[in-house]
Every structure is written in structure tokens, then in C-alpha cells.
Enzyme design. Structure first.
Site, short mmCIF file in Angstrom:
data_model
loop_
_atom_site.label_atom_id
_atom_site.label_comp_id
_atom_site.label_asym_id
_atom_site.label_seq_id
_atom_site.Cartn_x
_atom_site.Cartn_y
_atom_site.Cartn_z
CG ASN A 117 45.94 47.15 36.74
OD1 ASN A 117 47.09 47.12 37.17
ND2 ASN A 117 44.89 47.09 37.53
CG HIS B 268 40.96 51.35 35.67
ND1 HIS B 268 42.30 51.23 35.97
CD2 HIS B 268 40.48 50.07 35.61
CE1 HIS B 268 42.61 49.95 36.10
NE2 HIS B 268 41.54 49.22 35.89
CE1 TYR C 292 42.67 47.21 33.17
CE2 TYR C 292 42.27 46.53 30.90
CZ TYR C 292 42.39 46.21 32.24
OH TYR C 292 42.24 44.91 32.64
CD GLN D 200 38.77 50.81 38.37
OE1 GLN D 200 38.37 49.71 37.95
NE2 GLN D 200 39.97 50.95 38.93
O1 LIG Z 1 42.35 46.56 36.54
C1 LIG Z 1 42.08 45.42 36.19
C2 LIG Z 1 43.02 44.29 36.04
C3 LIG Z 1 42.14 43.11 35.63
C4 LIG Z 1 40.78 43.67 35.53
C5 LIG Z 1 40.77 44.98 35.83
C6 LIG Z 1 39.62 45.89 35.87
O2 LIG Z 1 39.09 45.84 37.18
#
Ligand SMILES: O=C1CCC=C1CO
Length: 378
Positions: A186, A183, A188, A107
């Protein structure tokens, strides 16, 4: 929660994902564990951790979120995939997964405004996002205090960041991974561009939905050009509120519906991604299976005709798991916390065996406890 055997559901039917034939549809979700070494490389314990969770042949694992570059990071003990040592150490992980005849995608992570301005400052790195739009006022005060205030990425920096994703994807394949997952969830960096709550740009990367999804589509195109569409997945959390996402009057079907249409258009042109991975609304607030947010991902199936991985507290109700995985022949289910506590989770789900309970206190930290010491079923 009552367990029941799921052997007779689609969860245990083989499925082709990208260029790989999986033997079942239970996936290890990407799980940050903050257990890497001071060079942000996986340790020997990580080799054992991923090996244990790949023990049922034909399993798909997704690594913990892994920084594409030092500038993408800011969390010390999370891993990267930019240095020679990181590539070498990840290769040891991937070799063990392949010995078990399983598959693993890396990821690819860029924190953007979710990073720490003080940690970045210490490395001489800028604190950047789509716009100078902080998640919290505390972040703003800290950034001012350390002299690393949040700023918008310039166009040149956006182009370089896209190249960094492609290079990280190439590094992952060089390390022996079977593919990469962008990714995009969330809160980012990609999400910071997709969502209007964070993206206040007035140029070709901001304003309209078409402009806001431009950055993530450029990342997709660059990564696909580098490693192939059938070795590329992407994750979204359309209903997520983590990291300051969502907000009032927000309808995720608008940006994410359009984004999925663009991915499907690419698929029709012969560049179908291995999968689209979606966070369920019930874990929209993350870190709890009980802070559910309203919403439903069924819109995604109307826009995207490819494989879908769904994640979000599926361990809490096997009947939901059965319904979601049986509703069509293109859905896999990713398990996170439950896979932490059950290294042999696929077999436990197949046979209906009781599950070890996870201990949230041990999610992060150094050493074997809570990492590689959860027992297999006797
Ligand atoms: O996507 C998320 C939410 C908290 C940490 C990550 C990364 O793995």
C-alpha cells in the site's frame, strides 16, 4: 450478496501457519482505526476489540499497522511498538487473545513519504523515502511551507531503519505477540523502494529490480534473525494504486515475482516465512470494493510454495471465497471491514448467518461506537 455456510470448505480446515496450529483459515486483516491514546498506545477499548475478534479459538489476527519507531510515524492516533507503555498496553491485548486460544501478529509499519511533513517537523523528525519523489504536488507544497522537504534516506539511515524493524519485532515478541507482519504493501516505505514509480535512486538500492527489493529483503533477514522465520509474515499489494503506486507500463509480476523467488530461496535454505499476505487487485485502489484494478495474484503461487493469506473484499461474493480457498491447501482469507462489523465473523461464515453491515463513518474516532459495540449473533 447472499450468505451461505462455508463450513464444508477449506476455510474451516485447521492449518499450520509458522509455528502455530490454527483451527480455521479466517484471518482478521490489519485495519487502521486511529483509536489509540496520545502516547500512541492501545487503550482498554482495544483490549476488548481484539478480544471479541479472537473469540473463536484458533483464529489468527493481524493488528492494525503499528509504527516501528516515532520516525516511522506521523499519524497521531495510530499505534507504535517502540515505547515501554506501548509494549505494556499491547501485552494486555495479547493476553486476552491468548485467553481465547487465538494468535496475533503485529503489523510493522513505516510510512515513508505517506507521512505528514508538518507532523514530523513538530517532532523534529525528517520526511524521508527511497527518493525525494512526492505522492502529490500538495504534499510538496506543504513540505516546502513547513520546511521539512522530502529527501532520500542515506545508506546509514537505511541500515538504521532495518535495525529499527528488527527492534520493533523484538518488542512485539516481548509484548507477547505470536509474530510480526512486515507491512510491505500500500505504498508505504518498503513499497516505495520496491516500485520504480517512487524509487529513483542510483545506488545499490535503486534502478534494477534486484536493487529495488534489496531494502525489503534486508528487513526480512533482520526480522527473521531476531524472531524467527516461523514468526514472520509479510504483506504486499502487487496491483495496488494507493499511495501513488503502480503507474503506467507497470508489471508487478516483475518486482514481486523476483521478490517471491528470493523469499522461496530463503525458505529452501530453512528460513520459510510463516506466510505471504497479498492484497487482491479488486481492492487495489483501497477504500472501496468497487474501484477494482486489473490484475491477478495467481503468479505468486508459482513463485512461493508457502502459505498465502489473501485479502480484498471477499465478503462481497462467497463463491469467490470458496474458489480461492479451495484451490489449494495453503490459502487463508483475511477479512477487514466485515470483521469490523462482525466480531464473531468466523462463526457467521461457518454457519452462513447474516452479516452486520459496517458503517464507514465509524471506522475512525474515539470511544466504543463502531469499535466494540457491533453485536454478536444472537
Ligand atoms: O495499509 C493501509 C492502507 C490504509 C491504512 C493502512 C495501514 O493499515
Amino acid at each position: 450478496m447472499t450468505v451461505q455456510p462455508l463450513a464444508d470448505t477449506n476455510l474451516f480446515k485447521p492449518i499450520q501457519v509458522g509455528r502455530y496450529q490454527l483451527q480455521h483459515r479466517v484471518v482478521l486483516a490489519p485495519l487502521t482505526r486511529y483509536r489509540n491514546d496520545t502516547d500512541q498506545a492501545p487503550t482498554e477499548l482495544a483490549v476488548e476489540y481484539y478480544s471479541q475478534r479472537s473469540s473463536k479459538a484458533g483464529t489468527l489476527l493481524i493488528t492494525e499497522a503499528t509504527f516501528i519507531s516515532a520516525a516511522a510515524g506521523g499519524y497521531d492516533l495510530a499505534p507504535g511498538i517502540w515505547s515501554g507503555k506501548q509494549i505494556t498496553q499491547w501485552n494486555r491485548v495479547f493476553n486476552k487473545v491468548h485467553e481465547n486460544k487465538s494468535f496475533i501478529f503485529v503489523q510493522l509499519w513505516h510510512l515513508g513519504r505517506a507521512s505528514k511533513p508538518d507532523a514530523l517537523k513538530a517532532r523534529g523528525l525528517p520526511y524521508v523515502s527511497s527518493s525525494a519523489n512526492y505522492i502529490t504536488d500538495e504534499d510538496k507544497q506543504l513540505a516546502k511551507k513547513v520546511g521539512n522537504e522530502l529527501r532520500s534516506l542515506t545508506i546509514d539511515e537505511i541500515k538504521q531503519t532495518v535495525k529499527n524493524y528488527a527492534q520493533a519485532a523484538a518488542n512485539a515478541i516481548k509484548a507477547g505477540a505470536d509474530g510480526v507482519e512486515i507491512h510491505g504493501a500500500n505504498g508505504y516505505l518498503p513499497d516505495q523502494f520496491i516500485q520504480a514509480v517512487s524509487n529513483k535512486r542510483a545506488d545499490q538500492y535503486g534502478g534494477s529490480v534486484e536493487n529495488r527489493v534489496r531494502f525489503v529483503l534486508e528487513i526480512v533477514d533482520a526480522v527473521v534473525a531476531e524472531v524467527g522465520a516461523d514468526r514472520t509474515g509479510i504483506r504486499f499489494s502487487p496491483w495496488g494504486t494507493f499511495g501513488g503506486m503502480g503507474g503506467a507500463e507497470y508489471n508487478p509480476e516483475e518486482p514481486f515475482g523476483y521478490l517471491l523467488e528470493q523469499l522461496e530461496k530463503r525458505a529452501q535454505e530453512g528460513r520459510r516465512l510463516a506466510y505471504v499476505h497479498l492484497h487482491e487487485p479488486r481492492t487495489g485502489a483501497l477504500f472501496s470494493a468497487h474501484e477494482s484494478v486489473a490484475g491477478d495474484n495467481s503468479f505468486a503461487y508459482k513463485k512461493w510454495s508457502g502459505t498465502v493469506i489473501r485479502a480484498g473484499a471477499y465478503h462481497t461474493d462467497y463463491n469467490i471465497t470458496k474458489k480461492d480457498v479451495n484451490q489449494n491447501d495453503r490459502t487463508l482469507v483475511a477479512f477487514g471491514r466485515t470483521f469490523i462489523a462482525n466480531p464473531d465473523l468466523p462463526e457467521r461464515l461457518e454457519k452462513g448467518w447474516e452479516l452486520n453491515k459496517y458503517n464507514r463513518d465509524d471506522f475512525y474516532g474515539i470511544g466504543a461506537k463502531g469499535y466494540i459495540d457491533y453485536p454478536f449473533h444472537k
